[in-house]
Enzyme design. Structure first.
Site, mmCIF file in Angstrom:
data_model
loop_
_atom_site.group_PDB
_atom_site.id
_atom_site.type_symbol
_atom_site.label_atom_id
_atom_site.label_comp_id
_atom_site.label_asym_id
_atom_site.label_seq_id
_atom_site.Cartn_x
_atom_site.Cartn_y
_atom_site.Cartn_z
ATOM 1 N N ASP A 50 0.845 -1.190 0.000
ATOM 2 C CA ASP A 50 0.000 0.000 0.000
ATOM 3 C C ASP A 50 0.880 1.239 0.000
ATOM 4 O OD1 ASP A 50 -2.424 1.713 0.627
ATOM 5 O OD2 ASP A 50 -3.288 -0.242 1.028
ATOM 6 N N ASP A 105 -3.518 0.840 17.621
ATOM 7 C CA ASP A 105 -4.218 -0.338 17.123
ATOM 8 C C ASP A 105 -3.379 -1.156 16.143
ATOM 9 O OD1 ASP A 105 -6.605 -0.637 18.428
ATOM 10 O OD2 ASP A 105 -7.781 0.550 17.031
ATOM 11 N N HIS A 151 -4.373 5.713 3.615
ATOM 12 C CA HIS A 151 -4.975 4.543 2.979
ATOM 13 C C HIS A 151 -4.335 3.252 3.488
ATOM 14 C CE1 HIS A 151 -5.976 1.738 -0.341
ATOM 15 N NE2 HIS A 151 -6.988 2.544 -0.613
ATOM 16 N N ASN A 205 -7.237 -4.773 21.848
ATOM 17 C CA ASN A 205 -6.433 -4.283 22.966
ATOM 18 C C ASN A 205 -7.179 -3.292 23.855
ATOM 19 O OD1 ASN A 205 -6.647 -2.271 21.076
ATOM 20 N ND2 ASN A 205 -4.472 -1.781 20.984
ATOM 21 N N VAL A 207 -4.729 -14.525 -8.479
ATOM 22 C CA VAL A 207 -5.133 -13.407 -7.612
ATOM 23 C C VAL A 207 -6.619 -13.551 -7.295
ATOM 24 C CG1 VAL A 207 -5.393 -10.908 -7.408
ATOM 25 C CG2 VAL A 207 -3.373 -11.858 -8.537
ATOM 26 N N SER A 250 -11.051 -1.125 -2.128
ATOM 27 C CA SER A 250 -9.869 -1.084 -1.262
ATOM 28 C C SER A 250 -10.204 -1.491 0.164
ATOM 29 C CB SER A 250 -9.266 0.326 -1.233
ATOM 30 O OG SER A 250 -8.524 0.586 -2.394
#
Length: 465
Positions: A151, A160, A189, A202, A320, A407
């Protein structure tokens, strides 16, 4: 031959999605493809004689990245023994800028009434759609799986994300930038997709689909979302060689199959096909190394079965798993009863191009009245988007964003793939992972493979049960 330009479609909520990728020639940069894996022994010398310099060798897939200022380099290089083709190393806007919506700086239930102490988990309707909490209750949370996220830049100290980042195997391929996301716009992104996959459970913020999986962060795009074919290919090879179990690519280049013009350079139909083949070498290499490769299907609302003018990479490459996007319409108005699995208005579709579907969000809910979920007042349409991690511009301040697109769908599927790897072990083959994803998916369209959902919308509980 088409002149290559970007077409934008503005959708409700002010979110703009590009219909075609913007490509530019990367001044004097080329992909030299040889006839097979490995590079000929004298290639470096012959490239130098042709007026070029090899700047990156990718022998795993028989590709060399070459720089040359010589106008006749391409014609000379293609005559070198062992060279199959020479292509422009295009820079493409793989991630189109989105107008994101800012969020606020045991037994598991479903959002919005989970009762979980990760205080934004109740905004994650996608986990309800794919039954992620039910998979966790079975004891499967992704432990033992590593997901490579290819990315743009990432927020490396987000509370996080940081607990699950494998820093030793993360990598940056973008010249002049670092792995860190550094733009003043706090919507990252890369951070958003990584958080959907494996945000830590958490007692803070959000939870990823596979909250105990490891994140191998691989930066192949600039923070603004552009990047070269060479960098994307290099990222795939890196992830495969570093032992990733799953690769997530929430990125895509949409190109005219019959060719296009970039500045003064003509990219022919043959070269478009060869660019696909170059990426296919990398995805096939990863597949053969035991990596499940997942990619977003694209946001052009294109029918891949009937509109053959476009090609979307890497989702159209072999080996893919291509993921379309689903979404509710007005979830916040009736969260316990709203259908969560409409095909998103922007999502590409077609039986021949979609493997599975996953939550990606949408913004077509009519009106702008307010709703409140998890104590947050926003226009009701906002809650139909996918909520995940953003970027920390201020140290110690964690940001979160809503966004939408295929995405956002791909990382939901990648998270389920990580749960599968966590259950069966890292030795499970990608063909087996895909078979489980397909077999366990909820068949929502016509029976079997269909235009919108492929084999169906992924289901985490079914996948591990």
């Amino acid at each position: 031959m088409k002149n290559y330009s970007r077409v934008r479609k503005t959708l409700t909520g002010g979110v703009a999605l590009a219909m075609l990728s913007t490509a530019t020639a990367l001044g004097g940069s080329y992909l030299v493809l040889t006839g097979g894996n490995g590079l000929p022994a004298n290639l470096d010398r012959n490239i130098t004689l042709a007026g070029g310099t090899i700047t990156r060798a990718l022998p795993q897939v028989g590709i060399a990245v070459v720089e040359s200022a010589k106008a006749d380099f391409k014609g000379k290089a293609v005559k070198i023994p062992g060279v199959q083709t020479v292509l422009p190393n295009l820079t493409v806007q793989w991630i189109q800028p989105l107008t994101a919506v800012e969020g606020p700086v045991a037994e598991y239930g479903n959002p919005p009434l989970s009762g979980d102490n990760d205080f934004f988990f109740d905004l994650q309707w996608g986990h309800t759609a794919i039954q992620a909490p039910a998979a966790w209750n079975e004891g499967y949370r992704g432990a033992g799986a590593t997901v490579a996220v290819l990315d743009s830049g990432f927020d490396l100290d987000h509370p996080d994300l940081a607990p699950n980042i494998d820093f030793a195997r993360s990598m940056n391929f973008v010249a002049g930038e670092t792995l860190w996301y550094a733009l003043p716009n706090p919507f990252s992104h890369g951070s958003h997709t990584a958080g959907t996959i494996a945000a830590a459970d958490n007692a803070f913020g959000t939870i990823g689909v596979a909250p105990e999986a490891k994140l191998m962060l691989v930066k192949v795009l600039s923070d603004s979302g552009s990047g070269s074919f060479a960098d994307v290919i290099s990222g795939i090879l890196w992830a495969a060689d570093q032992g990733a179990n799953v690769i997530n690519m929430s990125l895509g280049a949409t190109l005219w199959k019959n060719g296009f013009v970039v500045g003064n350079e003509v990219v022919t139909a043959r070269e478009v096909n060869e660019l696909k083949n170059a990426l296919a070498r990398a995805t096939t290499y990863a597949y053969q190394k035991g990596v499940t490769v997942i990619a977003s299907a694209g946001n052009e609302a294109n029918d891949g079965d009937h509109d053959k003018a476009l090609i979307h990479l890497p989702s159209d490459c072999p080996n893919v798993i291509s993921v379309s996007a689903t979404a509710p319409i007005g979830w916040a108005t009736d969260p316990l009863n709203t259908f969560l699995d409409n095909l998103a208005s922007y999502s590409n579709y077609g039986q021949s191009v979609i493997s599975v579907a996953a939550p990606g969000g949408d913004f077509i809910y009519p009106g702008n009245e307010g709703c409140i979920i998890a104590g947050l007042p926003r226009p009701c349409w906002v809650f139909d988007l996918v909520f995940s991690t953003g970027s920390n511009l201020t140290p110690g301040i964690a940001s979160y964003y809503w966004s939408a697109g295929t995405s956002m769908a791909a990382p939901h599927a990648a998270g389920v793939a990580a749960l599968i790897v966590g259950k069966y072990g890292p030795g499970i083959k990608p063909a087996q992972v895909e078979a489980l994803l397909r077999k366990s998916a909820d068949d929502l369209g016509k029976p079997g493979q269909d235009d919108a959902y492929g084999a169906g919308r992924v289901n985490a509980y079914n996948a591990v049960r």
